[in-house]
Write a protein that holds these residues in place. Structure first.
Motif, PDB file in Angstrom:
ATOM      1  N   GLY A  91      34.437  61.396  16.121  1.00 46.95           N
ATOM      2  CA  GLY A  91      35.781  62.095  16.481  1.00 46.95           C
ATOM      3  C   GLY A  91      35.339  63.281  17.328  1.00 46.95           C
ATOM      4  N   GLU A  92      36.180  64.281  17.247  1.00 49.21           N
ATOM      5  CA  GLU A  92      35.897  65.548  17.941  1.00 49.21           C
ATOM      6  C   GLU A  92      34.187  66.147  17.696  1.00 49.21           C
ATOM      7  OE1 GLU A  92      38.773  67.177  19.942  1.00 49.21           O
ATOM      8  OE2 GLU A  92      36.492  68.029  20.535  1.00 49.21           O
ATOM      9  N   GLY A  93      33.570  66.648  18.749  1.00 49.76           N
ATOM     10  CA  GLY A  93      32.346  67.332  18.517  1.00 49.76           C
ATOM     11  C   GLY A  93      31.301  66.459  18.106  1.00 49.76           C
ATOM     12  N   VAL A  94      31.457  65.042  18.162  1.00 44.65           N
ATOM     13  CA  VAL A  94      30.378  64.424  17.407  1.00 44.65           C
ATOM     14  C   VAL A  94      29.409  63.922  18.728  1.00 44.65           C
ATOM     15  CG1 VAL A  94      29.987  62.138  16.552  1.00 44.65           C
ATOM     16  CG2 VAL A  94      31.557  63.723  15.450  1.00 44.65           C
ATOM     17  N   ALA A  95      27.924  63.886  18.477  1.00 38.36           N
ATOM     18  CA  ALA A  95      27.116  63.263  19.481  1.00 38.36           C
ATOM     19  C   ALA A  95      26.307  62.411  18.440  1.00 38.36           C
ATOM     20  CB  ALA A  95      26.623  64.430  20.035  1.00 38.36           C
ATOM     21  N   VAL A  96      26.452  61.172  18.686  1.00 37.84           N
ATOM     22  CA  VAL A  96      25.702  60.106  17.936  1.00 37.84           C
ATOM     23  C   VAL A  96      24.493  59.458  18.741  1.00 37.84           C
ATOM     24  CG1 VAL A  96      25.624  58.024  16.476  1.00 37.84           C
ATOM     25  CG2 VAL A  96      27.736  59.395  16.943  1.00 37.84           C
TER      26      VAL A  96
END
Ligand SMILES: [Fe+2]
Ligand SMILES: [Fe+2]
Lengths: 553, 472
Positions: free
Chosen positions: A385-390
């Motif tokens: 979701g929002e703001g996630v960096a994987v």
């Protein structure tokens, strides 16, 4: 079959050699001896007696702990000898009365856990390079012999009595539940007709014939057993991997209840339970600080190295969910953290692993934990979701999921691949998660190797890396509905469907054990011929004889 | 070696002459048996003529023939008791159905196990007793020893006959293995504990034949009930021979007690050992030892195997027909078990308690001879009575295995047990004394060793001083 009302007591997976009840870990130079001596009234739950070195989950938790500690805490060890402290009995397998009292779900999870432990023992030999020897100082039946088969070399004492056996079919009307049948023909390559004969003779096979049939590697007369064992240890020692000390202590994890009381938080992992929706959120966070780039710095950080601690915590969370929250059918996987730090940590580990055993062990551990995730019989949804960096190793959680949802928005979440996604963390089928995902297009996996930039939802979708990418207007509803819909399906059907879809590609010993043997076993465990009123498992130990419905499917 | 297994050489009532398959099997086995006998049978005495009885038929009267024979030429025969017409299964789930003349496949392994376990005890005891000829107290006793030995050999033949006839290749291999195991050998021991215990003197021999052969009797009685008719018939006939073995034990102990009592009357204030006989407390200790060892042979008090054997009709209770109900399904058996370090009475499903039921019969039967020993002491005016220890004492098998329990049956601490051990069980000093006492054999017809009274009468109408073993 009466289910134990104590099934719901939470189970703790913490263990330490200083508090083992059922095993003694003895370290003499480069030889570790792990000797089983099960305390009869030391069962994890009341209602059964652990006679003749039979085991329950508590016994296996200690075994798993010992194997794990040898890897990290005892690099000096080259040979692991597994034996028993009881005279004339090695181990008689999983306790039948314990199985009889357990719910179906517990039995299945118990077998899965013990299966994983035995695979870890094989991983120890194959990848850590600690040679494993099983010293059968007495009879090994059922799970006892299956444990032996998970070792590289089996030595059986010859005293006219000690035998190896798989008495499940003739005696209990079920299957050996810990990979026994698969290892017989697939690992030890026992001829299938001999394996068939062996698996139907309750008393098993002794001495020379056990060697002739390939059931054990050596049979040594009782009076010369210790000397013969010593010779085997000498031989194995030469083939072991050299690892220099000191070891790294596996300090205890420190879980605490979340503030709302509906979850558990570790340092890098948080588990939030939603009992009403039968879902749990499992969040894994990336490193908070830059990770060591040299072997000595890594050693200094020890067990608090992010990659080790975070995955130990993830492991603990999964076991908590498997055993203590069986009604939670859907795990929502979430990841967070700074992608650059994750990728740097990954790169450092990969670089060090070729020369530093500790870095290598951390990698092997990550591999095992991710396999445990693949093998968990719960729906896995990854939500980005929002703001996630994987990135990198954390992205494996996304690829492990049955489905993934990624928010498609300007400045929204990103997904970034790294070397960890292309080899070091294979699944049970021997392939990476990406190889398995793109079984129809191996070239695509190669192309992805070159795609090193962070990918937006749209790009990730085009590359086939995520399933759905709702925009910010649809996001909330899409995700909610998908979760609610999923949670409403038959849990049994879902288990079967997910297990069938997750492991495309080649068969390995592991996939056969979990996919075929376990599935058959779980079916048999449910059938009236095993657990009906006159089923073999039900009447075992009672004055009655089983009565079968002889119709075959 | 052709033609060895013929009618004359192997007396039998199983129509051996017409059973080519069985003939061939036994022809192969017989030379191995003779090799075993030469290697592990009685040490010496293989060339002497011995006055032995040989089974020649299964008739109730006149089944045995008495004459001089050299042991290796003994005619080990195969006899089954006469069939009971229309015999039906007497217990378990299949009660009332016809008995089996062939082995049912589903019971093959269990039956083979039962037969092998029984069969293994037969050569085992011969091995245990092989040196006793060198220290015999008389020719009469020497002959009895060999009589027991050759008959245990015949019992082995009986079990091997079943293995060869009904169990195919597995059976032949098991028959071979019966000749390969060795009493007391750590690498290839006999199956059951008591049959690996050393038996180095005649006091132990009498105790063994009294207590351990009596276990044999009860196992045979239980197997005689078997739905597998050939096993039933075989064991029924073995029981006729077994009676003599227990007679040897009972009269042996009685004669020792008689002799000691005699000396005690002559020298009331002396230690009997001063006069070269065995004092009563030492006899009691050997009794405690062999009795507890023999109790172990019945197996665990609570046993799913026992339940399975009973349910499937493989092994019944002794004299099953004396019981009113034969399914034993909804019945319970109250026994003392150990719970949290305390003795507690517990109801166990009767089928699972079948070993204990058989042990009950054995305990009762064992007491009978003890009463005779005590009667002799009372009549001699000696203030001492033998007492069988509690069945929980000194056990290595079952619920009380390794649990420190006194001869009276009370739970003790390990330290308390250790402190009293020497008062209950033979010590090294006791062993040394007995060995010293029995170091010289007595080979002169009619003469007895100093520590034992002569028997009341001889064998088959012959006098006590008959030359039962021709020593030249
Ligand atoms: Fe006998
Ligand atoms: Fe006998």
């Amino acid at each position: 079959m009466a289910e134990s009302s104590t099934d719901s007591l939470p189970i703790s997976f913490d263990a330490h050699p200083s508090t083992y009840r059922h095993w003694t870990l003895d370290l003499q130079g480069d030889v570790a001896t792990l000797a089983m001596n099960v305390v009869e009234d030391g069962g994890l739950r009341p209602g059964y007696v652990l006679k003749l070195n039979s085991y329950d989950l508590g016994v296996d938790i200690e075994l798993a702990d010992a194997i794990q500690r040898l890897r990290f805490e005892h690099p000096e060890v080259k040979v692991l000898v597994i034996t028993s402290e009881k005279d004339k009995i090695f181990c008689s397998g999983a306790n039948i009365y314990m199985l009889g009292r357990s719910s179906h779900a517990f039995k299945v999870n118990f077998c899965k856990y013990t299966n994983e432990t035995r695979l870890y023992l094989e991983d120890l030999a194959d990848h850590t390079g600690i040679k494993t020897l099983c010293a059968l100082n007495g009879t090994a039946s059922g799970g006892g012999y299956e444990l032996a088969m998970a070792c590289e070399h089996i030595v059986l004492t010859e005293d006219g009595n000690s035998a190896v056996s798989l008495p499940e079919v003739p005696l209990l009307g079920v299957l050996p539940g810990t990979g026994g049948l698969t290892r017989l023909v697939d690992k030890r390559k026992v001829r299938r007709d001999l394996a068939d004969a062996f698996s139907t003779v309750a008393e098993g096979v002794r001495g020379k014939r056990a060697v002739e049939w390939g059931l054990v590697d050596e049979s040594i007369p009782r009076s010369r057993f210790q000397a013969g064992l010593q010779a085997s240890v000498e031989r194995l020692r030469g083939a072991a991997t050299e690892r220099s000390g000191p070891g790294v202590a596996l300090t205890p994890l420190t879980p605490r209840r979340t503030e709302d009381g509906h979850g558990v938080a570790w340092e890098h992992v948080t588990l939030r339970l939603d009992e009403a929706r039968r879902t749990a959120e499992l969040e894994l966070r990336g490193p908070r600080a830059a990770q060591p780039e040299t072997a000595s710095a890594l050693r200094e950080l020890g067990a608090s190295t992010w990659a080790l601690q975070a995955f130990r915590e993830l492991d603990a969370a999964m076991l908590e969910l498997r055993f203590n929250h069986q009604h939670i059918g859907l795990w929502i996987l979430k990841v967070s953290g700074d992608p650059a730090t994750v990728l740097a940590a990954d790169a450092a580990l990969l670089k060090l692993a070729s020369s530093d055993w500790f870095a290598k062990e951390i990698l092997l551990h990550m591999k095992r934990v991710l396999k445990r995730l693949d093998l968990s019989a719960r729906t896995l949804f990854a939500i980005l979701g929002e703001g996630v960096a994987v990135a990198g190793s954390l992205a494996e959680l996304v690829f492990a999921a049955d489905r993934s949802f990624m928010l498609d928005a300007e400045g929204g979440p990103t997904l970034q691949l790294g070397p960890m996604n292309f080899g070091p963390l294979p699944m049970s089928n021997g392939l990476t998660r990406l190889q398995t995902r793109f079984l129809n297009d191996p070239a695509h996996v190669e192309a992805l190797r070159r795609l090193t930039a962070p990918l937006s939802a749209g790009e990730a979708l085009r590359q086939g890396l995520v399933t759905f990418t709702p925009d910010d207007i649809d996001w909330e509803d899409e995700v909610r509905i998908a979760i609610e819909e999923r949670a409403a399906f038959s849990p049994d059907a879902l288990t079967g469907m997910e297990a069938s879809l997750r492991f495309a590609g080649p068969e390995t010993l592991e996939t056969k054990i979990f996919g075929r043997l376990s599935a058959w076993q779980n079916w048999i465990f449910q059938r009236p011929n095993a657990v009906g009123e006159r089923g073999a498992l039900t009447v075992y130990g009672t004055p009655e004889r089983p009565s079968f419905d002889y119709r075959r499917t | 070696m052709s033609n060895i297994a013929t009618n004359e050489k192997i007396p039998n009532n199983v129509n051996l002459a017409e059973d080519r398959r069985l003939q061939r099997a036994l022809e192969q086995w017989q030379p191995s048996f003779l090799d075993w006998w030469r290697e592990m049978g009685p040490e010496g005495f293989q060339l002497q003529d011995i006055f032995l009885r040989t089974a020649i038929s299964a008739d109730t009267d006149g089944w045995a023939h008495f004459d001089y024979v050299r042991m290796p030429e003994y005619r080990w025969g195969i006899f089954l008791a006469d069939p009971v017409p229309n015999r039906t299964i007497g217990f378990g789930d299949d009660y009332g159905k016809p008995v089996w003349q062939e082995v049912p496949g589903e019971h093959r392994n269990a039956l083979r196990r039962l037969i092998v376990t029984q069969g293994d005890t037969e050569p085992a005891s011969v091995e245990q007793q092989r040196f006793l000829g060198k220290t015999c107290p008389s020719l009469y006793d020497l002959r009895n020893l060999f009589q027991v030995n050759v008959e245990e050999g015949r019992h082995l033949w009986a079990m091997v006959y079943l293995l060869h006839s009904y169990f195919g290749r597995d059976g032949r291999e098991e028959a071979e293995a019966l000749l390969q195991r060795r009493s007391g050998n750590p690498d290839n021991p006999r199956i059951l504990g008591a049959f690996n215990a050393p038996m180095q003197h005649w006091l132990s021999f009498y105790m063994f034949t009294y207590f351990t052969d009596r276990d044999g009797k009860y196992q045979l009685l239980a197997l005689a009930e078997s739905s597998f008719d050939p096993l039933s018939r075989t064991t029924r006939f073995m029981l006729t021979e077994e009676a003599h073995h227990m007679f040897v034990g009972e009269t042996g102990i009685l004669r020792i007690v008689e002799r000691t009592a005699e000396i005690m009357k002559q020298h009331p204030s002396d230690d009997p050992r001063r006069h070269g006989v065995i004092d009563l407390p030492t006899i009691q200790k050997y009794m405690n030892y062999w009795y507890s060892l023999s109790l172990d042979l019945f197996g665990g008090e609570v046993s799913s195997n026992a339940a399975h054997y009973f349910a499937s009709g493989l092994k019944g209770r002794a004299h099953e027909d004396r019981f009113e109900e034969h399914s034993a399904l909804d019945a319970y058996y109250a026994m003392d078990v150990l719970e949290d370090g305390k003795l507690t009475r517990e109801e166990v499903a009767l089928r699972n308690a079948m070993n204990e039921v058989l042990r009950d019969a054995y305990v009762e039967d064992s007491q009978r001879g003890v009463d005779k020993f005590n009667k002799l002491l009372t009549e001699a005016g000696i203030d001492f009575q033998f007492k069988l220890p509690s069945r929980r004492f000194n056990r290595q098998v079952g619920l009380f295995a390794g649990v420190p329990v006194s001869v009276e049956g009370e739970l003790l601490t390990q330290a308390a047990w250790d402190a009293r051990r020497d008062a209950w069980l033979p010590t090294e000093a006791d062993e040394a004394y007995i060995h010293h006492l029995m170091s010289q054999p007595v080979y002169e017809p009619g003469k007895m060793a100093h520590w034992i009274a002569p028997p009341k009468r001889g064998i088959k109408g012959r006098p006590v001083d008959f030359e039962y073993v021709r020593m030249d």
